[in-house]
Write an enzyme that holds these catalytic residues in place. Structure first.
Site, PDB file in Angstrom:
ATOM      1  N   ARG A 141       4.752  -7.338  11.125  1.00  0.00           N
ATOM      2  CA  ARG A 141       5.961  -6.522  10.959  1.00  0.00           C
ATOM      3  C   ARG A 141       7.133  -7.405  10.567  1.00  0.00           C
ATOM      4  O   ARG A 141       8.163  -6.927  10.096  1.00  0.00           O
ATOM      5  CB  ARG A 141       6.338  -5.768  12.250  1.00  0.00           C
ATOM      6  CG  ARG A 141       5.344  -4.757  12.775  1.00  0.00           C
ATOM      7  CD  ARG A 141       4.875  -3.798  11.745  1.00  0.00           C
ATOM      8  NE  ARG A 141       3.624  -4.254  11.165  1.00  0.00           N
ATOM      9  CZ  ARG A 141       3.111  -3.797  10.031  1.00  0.00           C
ATOM     10  NH1 ARG A 141       3.748  -2.881   9.328  1.00  0.00           N
ATOM     11  NH2 ARG A 141       1.971  -4.255   9.545  1.00  0.00           N
ATOM     12  N   GLN A 156      -5.933  -3.175  10.548  1.00  0.00           N
ATOM     13  CA  GLN A 156      -4.837  -2.523  11.266  1.00  0.00           C
ATOM     14  C   GLN A 156      -5.282  -1.227  11.933  1.00  0.00           C
ATOM     15  O   GLN A 156      -4.468  -0.338  12.185  1.00  0.00           O
ATOM     16  CB  GLN A 156      -3.679  -2.244  10.312  1.00  0.00           C
ATOM     17  CG  GLN A 156      -3.032  -3.518   9.785  1.00  0.00           C
ATOM     18  CD  GLN A 156      -1.765  -3.218   9.010  1.00  0.00           C
ATOM     19  OE1 GLN A 156      -0.760  -2.811   9.570  1.00  0.00           O
ATOM     20  NE2 GLN A 156      -1.825  -3.396   7.703  1.00  0.00           N
ATOM     21  N   LYS A 194       0.818  -1.213   0.000  1.00  0.00           N
ATOM     22  CA  LYS A 194       0.000   0.000   0.000  1.00  0.00           C
ATOM     23  C   LYS A 194       0.852   1.265   0.000  1.00  0.00           C
ATOM     24  O   LYS A 194       0.651   2.163  -0.809  1.00  0.00           O
ATOM     25  CB  LYS A 194      -0.920   0.036   1.232  1.00  0.00           C
ATOM     26  CG  LYS A 194      -1.983  -1.023   1.246  1.00  0.00           C
ATOM     27  CD  LYS A 194      -2.903  -0.877   2.446  1.00  0.00           C
ATOM     28  CE  LYS A 194      -2.184  -1.014   3.778  1.00  0.00           C
ATOM     29  NZ  LYS A 194      -1.604  -2.333   4.022  1.00  0.00           N
ATOM     30  N   THR A 195       1.793   1.301   0.919  1.00  0.00           N
ATOM     31  CA  THR A 195       2.624   2.493   1.014  1.00  0.00           C
ATOM     32  C   THR A 195       3.472   2.652  -0.248  1.00  0.00           C
ATOM     33  O   THR A 195       3.660   3.742  -0.761  1.00  0.00           O
ATOM     34  CB  THR A 195       3.502   2.425   2.281  1.00  0.00           C
ATOM     35  OG1 THR A 195       2.637   2.256   3.412  1.00  0.00           O
ATOM     36  CG2 THR A 195       4.323   3.673   2.461  1.00  0.00           C
ATOM     37  N   ASP A 251      -2.105   7.841   3.737  1.00  0.00           N
ATOM     38  CA  ASP A 251      -1.708   6.480   4.111  1.00  0.00           C
ATOM     39  C   ASP A 251      -2.359   6.157   5.462  1.00  0.00           C
ATOM     40  O   ASP A 251      -2.716   7.062   6.213  1.00  0.00           O
ATOM     41  CB  ASP A 251      -0.180   6.398   4.236  1.00  0.00           C
ATOM     42  CG  ASP A 251       0.330   4.954   4.149  1.00  0.00           C
ATOM     43  OD1 ASP A 251      -0.501   4.031   3.996  1.00  0.00           O
ATOM     44  OD2 ASP A 251       1.560   4.751   4.216  1.00  0.00           O
ATOM     45  N   GLU A 252      -2.515   4.895   5.784  1.00  0.00           N
ATOM     46  CA  GLU A 252      -3.083   4.463   7.078  1.00  0.00           C
ATOM     47  C   GLU A 252      -4.432   5.141   7.329  1.00  0.00           C
ATOM     48  O   GLU A 252      -4.708   5.633   8.435  1.00  0.00           O
ATOM     49  CB  GLU A 252      -2.113   4.796   8.226  1.00  0.00           C
ATOM     50  CG  GLU A 252      -0.703   4.276   8.042  1.00  0.00           C
ATOM     51  CD  GLU A 252      -0.524   2.828   8.473  1.00  0.00           C
ATOM     52  OE1 GLU A 252      -1.507   2.186   8.858  1.00  0.00           O
ATOM     53  OE2 GLU A 252       0.619   2.340   8.390  1.00  0.00           O
TER      54      GLU A 252
HETATM   55  P1  ATP Z   1       1.527  -2.038   5.989  1.00  0.00           P
HETATM   56  O1  ATP Z   1       0.089  -2.477   5.944  1.00  0.00           O
HETATM   57  O2  ATP Z   1       2.277  -2.772   7.032  1.00  0.00           O
HETATM   58  O3  ATP Z   1       1.663  -0.562   6.045  1.00  0.00           O
HETATM   59  P2  ATP Z   1       1.978  -1.912   3.150  1.00  0.00           P
HETATM   60  O4  ATP Z   1       0.788  -2.514   2.533  1.00  0.00           O
HETATM   61  O5  ATP Z   1       2.055  -0.449   3.188  1.00  0.00           O
HETATM   62  O6  ATP Z   1       2.171  -2.530   4.608  1.00  0.00           O
HETATM   63  P3  ATP Z   1       4.586  -1.790   1.969  1.00  0.00           P
HETATM   64  O7  ATP Z   1       5.289  -1.363   3.177  1.00  0.00           O
HETATM   65  O8  ATP Z   1       4.323  -0.805   0.913  1.00  0.00           O
HETATM   66  O9  ATP Z   1       3.218  -2.518   2.407  1.00  0.00           O
HETATM   67  O10 ATP Z   1       5.317  -3.027   1.304  1.00  0.00           O
HETATM   68  C1  ATP Z   1       5.762  -4.146   2.078  1.00  0.00           C
HETATM   69  C2  ATP Z   1       7.085  -4.657   1.565  1.00  0.00           C
HETATM   70  O11 ATP Z   1       6.918  -5.298   0.312  1.00  0.00           O
HETATM   71  C3  ATP Z   1       8.079  -3.545   1.320  1.00  0.00           C
HETATM   72  O12 ATP Z   1       9.361  -4.013   1.648  1.00  0.00           O
HETATM   73  C4  ATP Z   1       7.967  -3.303  -0.160  1.00  0.00           C
HETATM   74  O13 ATP Z   1       9.135  -2.743  -0.698  1.00  0.00           O
HETATM   75  C5  ATP Z   1       7.719  -4.701  -0.688  1.00  0.00           C
HETATM   76  N1  ATP Z   1       6.953  -4.749  -1.946  1.00  0.00           N
HETATM   77  C6  ATP Z   1       5.749  -4.223  -2.185  1.00  0.00           C
HETATM   78  N2  ATP Z   1       5.338  -4.487  -3.436  1.00  0.00           N
HETATM   79  C7  ATP Z   1       6.305  -5.222  -4.024  1.00  0.00           C
HETATM   80  C8  ATP Z   1       6.484  -5.821  -5.327  1.00  0.00           C
HETATM   81  N3  ATP Z   1       5.564  -5.703  -6.267  1.00  0.00           N
HETATM   82  N4  ATP Z   1       7.614  -6.487  -5.550  1.00  0.00           N
HETATM   83  C9  ATP Z   1       8.561  -6.610  -4.586  1.00  0.00           C
HETATM   84  N5  ATP Z   1       8.454  -6.087  -3.360  1.00  0.00           N
HETATM   85  C10 ATP Z   1       7.352  -5.387  -3.067  1.00  0.00           C
HETATM   86 MG    MG Z   2       2.157   0.912   4.794  1.00  0.00          MG
END
Ligand code: ATP
Ligand code: MG
Length: 748
Positions: A631, A249, A35-36, A218-219
């Site tokens: 995490r 979350q 997402k981020t 975000d969030e």
């Molecule tokens: P959270 O809900 O904990 O905030 P999130 O959904 O925001 O998580 P991110 O932090 O954006 O998730 O991504 C999680 C991890 O996966 C990061 O290390 C990111 O770089 C990696 N990642 C995300 N998408 C890909 C992809 N398509 N290929 C490889 N790595 C990825």
């Molecule tokens: Mg995130």
């Protein structure tokens, strides 16, 4: 222009979201699904593909740390730095109020109250209303007022249906008046006022609506009512808000967060395109399996299941520690192993439910000479001596800051007694004046000569310091004030380590000031003029930002003081040093670490007994556990202590129910000390001499008495020295393992 780099490293679903047509969008997806990452790429996409000016982008994240990271990642993608509003809701609101202090009805150098200052001011208000603090508990009233503000409610909006509520509303009003007189705003006030200046100034709102075409959040699941209202003011139904969140979350309900805002968003922006991401890139298969199973115990979820194409990885290690020190030692040893195998310390995170748990870990890390860093918790800027020094700096910056006045007028002591202070307070109240003005007036008439002299010396000291630091660099100014205000001298007189530590902390404040640049702070454009008081002025202000031409910097001292309140102690240690990361589960949101320790997984502690009382509270605790679990990238450890001393009390708790909610086969129990004590077991079971056991006179089968558990029979021993344990079957209480050195067992 080749924009393929904006889509590289994204899967199909993520690409869709990044390249979403201009319009409202909601990304609803589980932890670690990117997402981020999508949000960051979307911003770069807006700039490079949609041709949006960075000036038209407003991005909101949850912590200052996350904001700094996001800015860095966007700049890496774009290949250059830029001026853009990226920050937390509080940081952005603060920035807006600095720009439009006049519309906001604030003084130009208004100060921010943190929750401790707020409590102190509250006590004053209660006193002035002649209310009894035992009945009108300051912390509770603070809670009440913050909750009203989070909902956007002023005293005039509240209805009094009973005498208690009527009194609360009166206190709220009196508190507001006091804040106004002192020129201070609390955290909740930042948000409410930022909302009100837009609501009440259509021209200003129009300006910002035109300016911030692109709002990204975000969030989103943890926005509260006022934050949501603020966002929807900015984004009309035709606006283009791009929000990402995960209902699983949502962990700030206790602070007013409304997970329902996700649904509300869909109603308010019916054209918003919904994207879902389900592939997780962060964790191993086993960690995901555990997280999915855990969160499935919650009801009313929007529902999504994470999967990964990666390997299942190692099982989750479960460690039953004897006590909190054993738990900490275990963690230290595991991190040692990790480092010995080529890992970095910063890749390991210790997460806990309550701040107070950090102390024992800190001790263990110190003993092991292993660098660590605590995020949040008792932060550098919250330490008493730091607040004393900041109070001097604040009053130098703004004489009307009553909170700071009260804090240091007689500290270090200079013979200003309670009587004199009462008189100043009376005067201030009847004349609606600040304590500083009251002091000036009372020195002229009313006070005894001795009291007047003492007070005069304080006023002179402040005026003198203010004059002396006028042309100094920020850090020199801080240094000068600390040296000359008398704090250092007074702490040096304090005996022992405590005084020394205080002096060291004060000196650390000088280094914090030296390392401080406005970039670290909300003011990513140091050139923001602070006196824009009309939409036209605001336009000029933002244009200045755009071409970085003329700049009228916000006074560094004020900027630093604001930073001190807003920052969560990021000044305490070098964030780039390779150190173990420690933080509460709440502050771990959005982050990831190769090795994670979820410590203190005991009933009462986690789920926290206060929150677990009702179903909604328990579900929030479970979401918190889900956040913690997700995490972890590669290794996850779960630890609990059978006996724990916390806040000076011994607890014997059951393992957390959450452990039982993980599938059995993802867990692997480890109890290294059991193995160490095997020979002893053998000896005992062979009927060998018991002299070697740690408790002379206590044998297997001995009858013993425990102050809490009553009478029982000894079943077993293990371990040696301070770690020795004894197993007792207590009548009606079942079998328990106890630490011998604590247990105070009596042979009967
Ligand atoms: P959270 O809900 O904990 O905030 P999130 O959904 O925001 O998580 P991110 O932090 O954006 O998730 O991504 C999680 C991890 O996966 C990061 O290390 C990111 O770089 C990696 N990642 C995300 N998408 C890909 C992809 N398509 N290929 C490889 N790595 C990825
Ligand atoms: Mg995130």
């Amino acid at each position: 222009m080749d924009v393929s780099h904006l889509l590289d490293g994204l899967n199909d679903d993520q690409r869709q979201a990044v390249g979403s047509p201009l319009g409202a969008a909601l990304i609803l997806a589980g932890a670690g699904s990117g997402k981020t990452r999508v949000l960051v790429h979307r911003i770069a996409w807006l700039v490079q593909v949609e041709g949006a000016s960075p000036n038209t982008i407003l991005a909101v994240t949850f912590t200052n740390k996350a904001a700094a990271e996001m800015r860095g990642r966007i700049e890496t993608l774009l290949g250059h730095s830029m001026s853009m509003w990226v920050g937390t809701f509080h940081g952005l609101a603060h920035r807006l109020l600095r720009l439009h202090w006049r519309e906001a009805g604030l003084s130009q150098n208004f100060q921010i109250l943190d929750s401790e200052d707020q409590a102190r001011l509250m006590r004053k208000v209660l006193k002035s209303l002649e209310l009894d603090e035992t009945r009108w508990v300051p912390r509770e009233i603070q809670w009440f007022i913050n909750a009203q503000k989070d909902e956007g409610l002023r005293p005039k909006h509240l209805k009094a249906d009973d005498p208690t509520r009527l009194q609360l509303i009166k206190i709220y009003q009196a508190y507001e008046d006091a804040c106004k007189r002192a020129g201070v705003v609390d955290f909740a006030e930042l948000l409410l006022r930022a909302y009100e200046i837009w609501r009440d100034n259509p021209g200003l709102l129009e300006h910002y609506r035109n300016r911030f075409a692109h709002v990204l959040v975000d969030e989103f699941q943890d926005t509260n009512t006022i934050q949501y209202k603020w966002l929807t003011l900015l984004s009309t139904p035709n606006g283009l808000p791009f929000v990402v969140g995960d209902d699983d979350q949502s962990i700030y309900r206790w602070r007013g967060a409304k997970v329902e805002n996700l649904q509300q968003f869909r109603r308010d922006f019916p054209k918003a395109i919904l994207y879902k991401l389900e592939q997780n890139y962060r964790s191993t298969g086993i960690i995901l399996q555990a997280a999915n199973a855990l969160i499935a115990h919650n009801e009313g979820r929007l529902g999504k299941t994470l999967w990964t194409s990666g390997a299942p990885g190692e099982r989750i290690k479960l460690y039953a520690a004897f006590n909190e020190r054993d738990e900490a030692d275990f963690v230290v040893n595991r991190i040692r192993d990790w480092v010995a195998h080529g890992g970095a310390r910063r890749e390991a995170a210790v997460l806990y439910r309550s701040n107070a748990q950090s102390r024992v870990f800190e001790e263990a890390f110190l003993n092991a000479r292993m660098p660590y860093r605590v995020y949040g918790g008792l932060r550098f800027f919250e330490r008493a001596e730091i607040k004393d020094a900041l109070a001097y700096l604040r009053i130098i910056s703004s004489r009307n800051d009553d909170t700071s006045f009260e804090r240091v007028v007689n500290f270090p002591t200079r013979g200003i007694g309670a009587k004199t202070l009462d008189m100043l307070r009376d005067y201030a109240r009847t004349h609606a004046a600040s304590l500083w003005s009251a002091a000036e007036a009372c020195i002229k008439s009313g006070l005894t000569q001795r009291a007047a002299q003492a007070l005069q010396s304080f006023l002179q000291l402040i005026e003198k310091l203010a004059a002396e630091i006028k042309d100094l660099e920020l850090y020199e100014a801080v240094d000068h004030v600390i040296q000359m205000c008398g704090l250092i001298e007074s702490f040096k007189k304090e005996k022992g380590e405590r005084g020394e530590a205080r002096v060291e902390n004060l000196l650390e404040l000088v280094s914090a000031a030296r390392g401080f640049t406005p970039e670290q702070n909300w003011a990513d454009n140091a050139g923001l003029p602070t006196d824009a008081n009309s939409p036209e002025d605001a336009t000029r202000a933002t244009d200045v930002v755009a071409n970085r031409a003329i700049s009228v910097p916000l006074a560094p001292l004020e900027s630093f003081l604001a930073h001190a309140v807003l920052e969560s102690g990021e000044g305490q240690a070098d964030p780039y040093a390779d150190c173990v990361q420690m933080m509460t589960l709440h502050s771990a949101k959005g982050l990831e670490f190769p090795v994670v320790f979820l410590a203190g997984m005991e009933e009462g502690l986690f789920p926290h007994q206060r929150s677990a009382a009702d179903l909604a509270g328990l579900e929030e605790e479970r979401r918190l556990c889900y956040v913690g679990t997700t995490r972890a990238m590669r290794q996850l450890y779960i630890t609990y202590a059978e006996q724990r001393r916390l806040y000076g009390v011994d607890n014997y708790a059951q393992p957390s129910r959450f452990i039982g909610e993980f599938p059995v086969d993802v867990l692997e129990e480890i109890r290294p000390r059991l193995q160490i004590s095997r020979p002893l077991f053998a000896k005992i079971s062979q009927g060998g001499s018991l002299r070697e056991t740690p408790a002379p006179g206590m044998k297997m089968g001995s009858r013993v008495r425990h102050a809490k558990f009553g009478d029982g029979v000894v079943l077993n021993f293990e371990g040696n020295g301070p770690q020795a344990r004894i197993q007792v079957n207590f009548e009606g209480q079942g079998t328990k393992w106890l630490m011998l050195s604590y247990a105070n067992l009596e042979v009967v």
